[in-house]
Design a protein around this motif. Structure first.
Motif, PDB file in Angstrom:
ATOM      1  N   ASP A   1       0.831  -1.207   0.000  1.00 56.91           N
ATOM      2  CA  ASP A   1       0.000   0.000   0.000  1.00 56.91           C
ATOM      3  C   ASP A   1       0.870   1.263   0.000  1.00 56.91           C
ATOM      4  OD1 ASP A   1      -2.143  -1.689   0.047  1.00 56.91           O
ATOM      5  OD2 ASP A   1      -2.643  -1.371   2.167  1.00 56.91           O
ATOM      6  N   ALA A   2       1.915   1.251   0.829  1.00 58.90           N
ATOM      7  CA  ALA A   2       2.776   2.442   0.903  1.00 58.90           C
ATOM      8  C   ALA A   2       3.480   2.679  -0.432  1.00 58.90           C
ATOM      9  CB  ALA A   2       3.805   2.279   2.026  1.00 58.90           C
ATOM     10  N   THR A   3       3.945   1.589  -1.063  1.00 64.21           N
ATOM     11  CA  THR A   3       4.661   1.737  -2.337  1.00 64.21           C
ATOM     12  C   THR A   3       3.744   2.279  -3.424  1.00 64.21           C
ATOM     13  OG1 THR A   3       6.062  -0.113  -1.710  1.00 64.21           O
ATOM     14  CG2 THR A   3       6.105   0.525  -4.022  1.00 64.21           C
ATOM     15  N   ALA A   4       2.500   1.816  -3.430  1.00 65.64           N
ATOM     16  CA  ALA A   4       1.546   2.326  -4.425  1.00 65.64           C
ATOM     17  C   ALA A   4       1.387   3.838  -4.274  1.00 65.64           C
ATOM     18  CB  ALA A   4       0.197   1.625  -4.272  1.00 65.64           C
ATOM     19  N   ALA A   5       1.402   4.311  -3.029  1.00 61.01           N
ATOM     20  CA  ALA A   5       1.260   5.751  -2.789  1.00 61.01           C
ATOM     21  C   ALA A   5       2.516   6.508  -3.219  1.00 61.01           C
ATOM     22  CB  ALA A   5       0.962   6.003  -1.308  1.00 61.01           C
ATOM     23  N   VAL A   6       3.690   5.957  -2.911  1.00 61.40           N
ATOM     24  CA  VAL A   6       4.942   6.633  -3.281  1.00 61.40           C
ATOM     25  C   VAL A   6       5.049   6.726  -4.803  1.00 61.40           C
ATOM     26  CG1 VAL A   6       7.468   6.490  -3.202  1.00 61.40           C
ATOM     27  CG2 VAL A   6       6.122   5.885  -1.180  1.00 61.40           C
ATOM     28  N   ASP A   7       4.794   5.606  -5.484  1.00 62.37           N
ATOM     29  CA  ASP A   7       4.820   5.609  -6.959  1.00 62.37           C
ATOM     30  C   ASP A   7       3.866   6.671  -7.501  1.00 62.37           C
ATOM     31  OD1 ASP A   7       6.554   3.464  -7.060  1.00 62.37           O
ATOM     32  OD2 ASP A   7       5.008   1.971  -7.485  1.00 62.37           O
TER      33      ASP A   7
ATOM     34  N   VAL B   1      -1.799   6.190   2.758  1.00 68.28           N
ATOM     35  CA  VAL B   1      -1.914   4.726   2.899  1.00 68.28           C
ATOM     36  C   VAL B   1      -3.260   4.257   2.347  1.00 68.28           C
ATOM     37  CG1 VAL B   1      -2.146   2.842   4.556  1.00 68.28           C
ATOM     38  CG2 VAL B   1      -0.361   4.546   4.869  1.00 68.28           C
ATOM     39  N   GLU B   2      -4.300   5.026   2.662  1.00 67.74           N
ATOM     40  CA  GLU B   2      -5.635   4.646   2.177  1.00 67.74           C
ATOM     41  C   GLU B   2      -5.677   4.703   0.645  1.00 67.74           C
ATOM     42  OE1 GLU B   2      -9.033   6.540   4.153  1.00 67.74           O
ATOM     43  OE2 GLU B   2     -10.051   6.426   2.220  1.00 67.74           O
ATOM     44  N   ALA B   3      -5.059   5.731   0.064  1.00 65.79           N
ATOM     45  CA  ALA B   3      -5.013   5.812  -1.408  1.00 65.79           C
ATOM     46  C   ALA B   3      -4.239   4.619  -1.970  1.00 65.79           C
ATOM     47  CB  ALA B   3      -4.365   7.124  -1.851  1.00 65.79           C
ATOM     48  N   GLY B   4      -3.158   4.247  -1.281  1.00 63.17           N
ATOM     49  CA  GLY B   4      -2.373   3.095  -1.724  1.00 63.17           C
ATOM     50  C   GLY B   4      -3.212   1.826  -1.718  1.00 63.17           C
ATOM     51  N   GLU B   5      -3.992   1.663  -0.655  1.00 64.26           N
ATOM     52  CA  GLU B   5      -4.853   0.472  -0.566  1.00 64.26           C
ATOM     53  C   GLU B   5      -5.932   0.505  -1.660  1.00 64.26           C
ATOM     54  OE1 GLU B   5      -6.814  -0.046   3.213  1.00 64.26           O
ATOM     55  OE2 GLU B   5      -7.388  -2.117   2.727  1.00 64.26           O
ATOM     56  N   ARG B   6      -6.451   1.694  -1.912  1.00 68.00           N
ATOM     57  CA  ARG B   6      -7.460   1.850  -2.974  1.00 68.00           C
ATOM     58  C   ARG B   6      -6.853   1.448  -4.328  1.00 68.00           C
ATOM     59  NH1 ARG B   6      -8.608   7.162  -2.166  1.00 68.00           N
ATOM     60  NH2 ARG B   6     -10.164   6.534  -0.623  1.00 68.00           N
ATOM     61  N   ILE B   7      -5.635   1.922  -4.575  1.00 73.94           N
ATOM     62  CA  ILE B   7      -4.964   1.610  -5.850  1.00 73.94           C
ATOM     63  C   ILE B   7      -4.732   0.110  -5.962  1.00 73.94           C
ATOM     64  CG2 ILE B   7      -2.793   1.927  -7.128  1.00 73.94           C
ATOM     65  CD1 ILE B   7      -2.731   4.781  -5.677  1.00 73.94           C
ATOM     66  N   TRP B   8      -4.294  -0.484  -4.845  1.00 77.06           N
ATOM     67  CA  TRP B   8      -4.028  -1.924  -4.878  1.00 77.06           C
ATOM     68  C   TRP B   8      -5.301  -2.706  -5.240  1.00 77.06           C
ATOM     69  CZ3 TRP B   8       0.624  -4.036  -5.016  1.00 77.06           C
ATOM     70  CH2 TRP B   8       0.697  -5.426  -4.995  1.00 77.06           C
ATOM     71  N   ASN B   9      -6.402  -2.304  -4.647  1.00 78.48           N
ATOM     72  CA  ASN B   9      -7.668  -3.003  -4.920  1.00 78.48           C
ATOM     73  C   ASN B   9      -8.169  -2.725  -6.333  1.00 78.48           C
ATOM     74  OD1 ASN B   9      -9.050  -4.517  -2.444  1.00 78.48           O
ATOM     75  ND2 ASN B   9      -7.737  -2.882  -1.659  1.00 78.48           N
ATOM     76  N   LEU B  10      -7.945  -1.528  -6.818  1.00 77.85           N
ATOM     77  CA  LEU B  10      -8.326  -1.217  -8.210  1.00 77.85           C
ATOM     78  C   LEU B  10      -7.554  -2.113  -9.186  1.00 77.85           C
ATOM     79  CD1 LEU B  10      -9.682   0.968 -10.224  1.00 77.85           C
ATOM     80  CD2 LEU B  10      -7.391   1.938 -10.271  1.00 77.85           C
ATOM     81  N   GLU B  11      -6.248  -2.241  -8.943  1.00 72.81           N
ATOM     82  CA  GLU B  11      -5.429  -3.099  -9.811  1.00 72.81           C
ATOM     83  C   GLU B  11      -5.897  -4.550  -9.713  1.00 72.81           C
ATOM     84  OE1 GLU B  11      -1.143  -0.662  -9.491  1.00 72.81           O
ATOM     85  OE2 GLU B  11      -1.588  -2.272  -8.094  1.00 72.81           O
ATOM     86  N   ARG B  12      -6.194  -4.984  -8.497  1.00 65.93           N
ATOM     87  CA  ARG B  12      -6.663  -6.363  -8.295  1.00 65.93           C
ATOM     88  C   ARG B  12      -7.965  -6.613  -9.048  1.00 65.93           C
ATOM     89  NH1 ARG B  12      -4.721 -11.317  -6.368  1.00 65.93           N
ATOM     90  NH2 ARG B  12      -6.467 -12.582  -5.707  1.00 65.93           N
ATOM     91  N   LYS B  13      -8.854  -5.633  -8.958  1.00 66.61           N
ATOM     92  CA  LYS B  13     -10.149  -5.771  -9.637  1.00 66.61           C
ATOM     93  C   LYS B  13      -9.941  -5.826 -11.156  1.00 66.61           C
ATOM     94  CE  LYS B  13     -14.780  -3.816  -9.759  1.00 66.61           C
ATOM     95  NZ  LYS B  13     -14.788  -3.979 -11.209  1.00 66.61           N
TER      96      LYS B  13
END
Ligand code: SF4
Lengths: 83, 616
Positions: free
Chosen positions: B499-505, B540-552
């Motif tokens: 999640d953190a990496t998704a946010a940093v990227d 962190v929340e944005a990172g988690e959102r991005i992770w779930n978007l990619e998963r979906k």
């Protein structure tokens, strides 16, 4: 006891000239600690960031304990990173 | 500029370039770059489409900090559906082109469709033109770069291009910018070539503006740079040895994938290490490493600039490779070196130059060659198949010849361009492919670093270290040391890193800052730069959102929980030497817990509540 002692990255300059592949075999007292070796090779303690004994991380709290065994390999790095 | 609020939409089928406003609602939820472009991709294409068809889009995206004075704020990403994995692809690159796109006044460029003839995009501030690529199609990235620089007579023109490997359909082709920086993984270059798009040449002179609170931004970025400078890893370590400092570390801890991941330690590691790159050679007294280098705005400067030994066989009649060019990073050195059993530093450097010159991913290439070497060893591949090439483990000649063939897509180079999975399928031994979701592994054997096994299995772009680099904690002790052999706590650790990496990227920063920075250091920079309520928590929340978007996206593309696994070799064959001797990766102990803390079903599908909570 006999140990293999390795230094890497910016610490390699602290090894004696006869070292090969960043390593040297040394003789130490049976109760020698990692900190003894760090001091013996004039490594600034804050530069001994990653200390591995036979490839396993040695916690900073355990570096003053006599936990080394004959034949061990001890390898030390300053702070390094990568990816 | 934080946000220029403008997207350039290029329809290659119609030959049109149209400006449109950035969706600011999405920008405040998905931040930018990887996250925001993934949202655009997921909304605009059918995830089940053929990645190499005109139905796929390719997006070049900057983040809100790209082009600003934030350290490492020069990153951009290429986002598309991958032809290698069938999953979402996002490949991140540094260099200078991300900054140039932003300075030309654009947050993103979205390419749609397929041009009837090869073209390149010339972009100078507001002026976007699709030009005939007749003079550069069929040329390498380096030649393309030289031709366009000569044509426009502008040394500050920044160019991203695909090489001949991509034109020939190599499935792990990269988009190379500034000659030796690459959006390297997952075949994003193959998609670009499939659209008949050879290059993007950009010049931007609009400067940086639109910073939400300039004074706070200057304070936050200056403070951030102080933290990087005072940290021993980002202030000294990465600049001195680059990522190659890890070669000896990872070998010592027994997690060095060797000879197609059959072994976990390489006897030749020290010869191809960062330390070896500093040693003077006999022929000219110079070291392989000439100097370090930095991407736009970076105060870490981990880049390697190298030369090949002038007496080395690889360049005997090739003066074009005699000068300085992009040298070995750890990932390339491992994949080209220990995984093929080759310990010839100059041969690896030469192969790496070719990867840059013709744009293909050295990780996937090296891993595919190593799989071919194992197929050759067991007799499943013979010299009849390889055109006479003796693909033996340890053969530098075989490695460099293979690199030359993949670069131009000729002979057995075509087969090697399929990647490890398709190659091993073709020759009847799928079990020898060391891949997840069809993408080759990076440089950490997960038998010796348990968390990395879970990170690989669940990575949204297939095996990858940059989606959740738990090595940082498990081996290097950042931010806290964890036991690499333990499985307890690893699902939580992997999720936190992902999640953190998704946010940093998505901010437009380099992930290497995180050896010193946490999101507490990054959030004030983002908050001062752009719209949105950016705190460490909301990132962190944005990172988690991005992770779930990619998963979906991946689930809609047809991937399932069955794809969240590792090759049997890593799950059943114990490591033979080193601290991990006797161990396999215990993925089965970690994966169910991971699904649970992610808020996914036992089949790895995000629940309706999870998607609603994150407003994906
Ligand atoms: S740390 Fe290295 S890869 Fe990252 S921006 Fe700086 S030079 Fe580029």
């Amino acid at each position: 006891m006999k140990l293999t002692f390795k230094l890497f990255a910016s610490l390699t300059d602290l090894l004696p000239k006869e070292a090969r592949d960043h390593a040297i075999d040394i003789d130490v007292a049976d109760n020698a600690t990692a900190l003894d070796l760090i001091d013996r090779f004039r490594i600034p303690r804050k530069s001994a960031h990653l200390v591995l004994v036979n490839g396993v991380y040695l916690d900073p709290d355990e570096r003053g304990e006599a936990n080394l065994r004959d034949g061990d390999t001890i390898a030390i790095w300053p702070p390094v990173a990568g990816g | 500029m934080a946000w220029t609020r403008k997207i350039l939409r290029v329809n290659l089928t119609k030959g049109t370039c149209v400006a449109e406003p950035l969706n600011m609602d999405w920008a405040t939820k998905y931040l930018g770059q990887r996250g925001l472009a993934s949202k655009y991709l997921a909304e605009e294409i059918d995830p089940a489409c053929d990645a190499l068809s005109p139905a796929n889009n390719l997006i070049m995206a900057t983040g809100p900090l790209t082009g600003t004075m934030a350290s490492t704020g020069g990153r951009y990403s290429v986002i598309t559906k991958s032809p290698l994995t069938g999953a979402i692809a996002c490949s991140n690159s540094g260099g200078f082109i991300g900054n140039e796109i932003k300075n030309a006044g654009w947050d993103m460029i979205i390419f749609e469709g397929k041009s009837p003839k090869p073209v390149y995009l010339y972009l100078e501030n507001d002026n976007a033109t699709l030009c005939s690529a007749d003079e550069i199609w069929g040329k390498s990235v380096w030649e393309t770069d030289d031709i366009l620089h000569t044509k426009y007579q502008d040394p500050l023109l920044r160019i991203a291009a695909v090489g001949r490997a991509a034109e020939q359909g190599c499935l792990y082709s990269a988009v190379v910018n500034d000659k030796h920086r690459a959006a390297g993984r997952s075949g994003v270059g193959t998609v670009m070539a499939s659209k008949n798009l050879k290059a993007v040449a950009v010049r931007g002179t609009k400067g940086v503006g639109n910073i939400r609170d300039p004074q706070a931004f200057i304070r936050a970025t200056v403070e951030g740079k102080r933290v990087l400078a005072e940290n021993a890893m980002t202030g000294e370590g990465l600049g001195a040895l680059g990522t190659q400092a890890l070669m000896n570390v990872i070998n010592e801890v027994g997690a060095m994938p060797t000879r197609n991941m059959r072994e976990v330690q390489f006897e030749g590691a020290s010869k191809i290490s960062g330390e070896a790159m500093l040693e003077p050679r006999e022929s000219d007294g110079k070291a392989n490493l000439t100097t370090n280098g930095a991407c736009f705005g970076c105060t870490i400067a981990c880049g390697r600039i190298s030369t090949i030994d002038p007496q080395h066989y690889t360049i005997a009649d090739k003066p074009q490779y005699a000068g300085n060019s992009g040298g070995l990073e750890y990932e390339a050195a491992w994949a080209l070196g220990s995984n093929t059993g080759v310990d010839d530093l100059d041969a690896l450097t030469y192969a790496n130059f070719l990867c840059n010159e013709d744009g293909y991913d050295p990780i996937s290439f090296g891993a595919t060659v190593s799989a071919a070497m194992e197929l050759f060893q067991i007799g499943a591949l013979t010299t009849k198949d390889t055109g006479g090439l003796e693909l033996k483990f340890g053969s530098a000649e075989a490695l460099t010849k293979a690199a030359e063939l993949v670069a131009i897509g000729e002979g057995f180079g075509k087969d090697l361009g399929l990647g490890s999975k398709r190659l091993c399928d073709k020759y009847g031994h799928p079990e020898l492919s060391m891949t997840v979701k069809g993408q080759e592994f990076p440089a950490y054997d997960p038998r010796g670093i348990q968390g990395m096994g879970l990170a690989y299995a669940t990575s949204n772009r297939g095996a990858c270290h940059l989606r959740g680099y738990t090595v940082s904690s498990e081996i290097l002790g950042v931010p806290v040391k964890t036991d690499p052999f333990a499985t307890e706590g690893k699902p939580e650790l992997v999720k936190a890193f992902q999640d953190a990496t998704a946010a940093v990227d998505s901010a437009g920063l380099c992930v290497f800052t995180t050896f010193a920075w946490t999101l507490e250091d990054i959030a004030p920079q983002v908050a001062a730069a752009c719209e949105g309520n950016w705190t460490a928590e909301s990132m962190v929340e944005a990172g988690e959102r991005i992770w779930n978007l990619e998963r979906k996206f991946n689930i809609d593309a047809g991937l399932t929980a069955a794809d969240d696994t590792l090759p049997e070799r890593l799950l059943k064959d114990a490591a033979k030497t080193g601290p991990a001797k006797g161990k396999v990766n215990e993925l089965g102990k970690m994966l169910p817990q991971y699904y649970q803390i992610r808020g996914w079903t036992v089949d790895g599908v995000p629940t309706a509540e999870t998607l609603a909570r994150l407003s994906v």
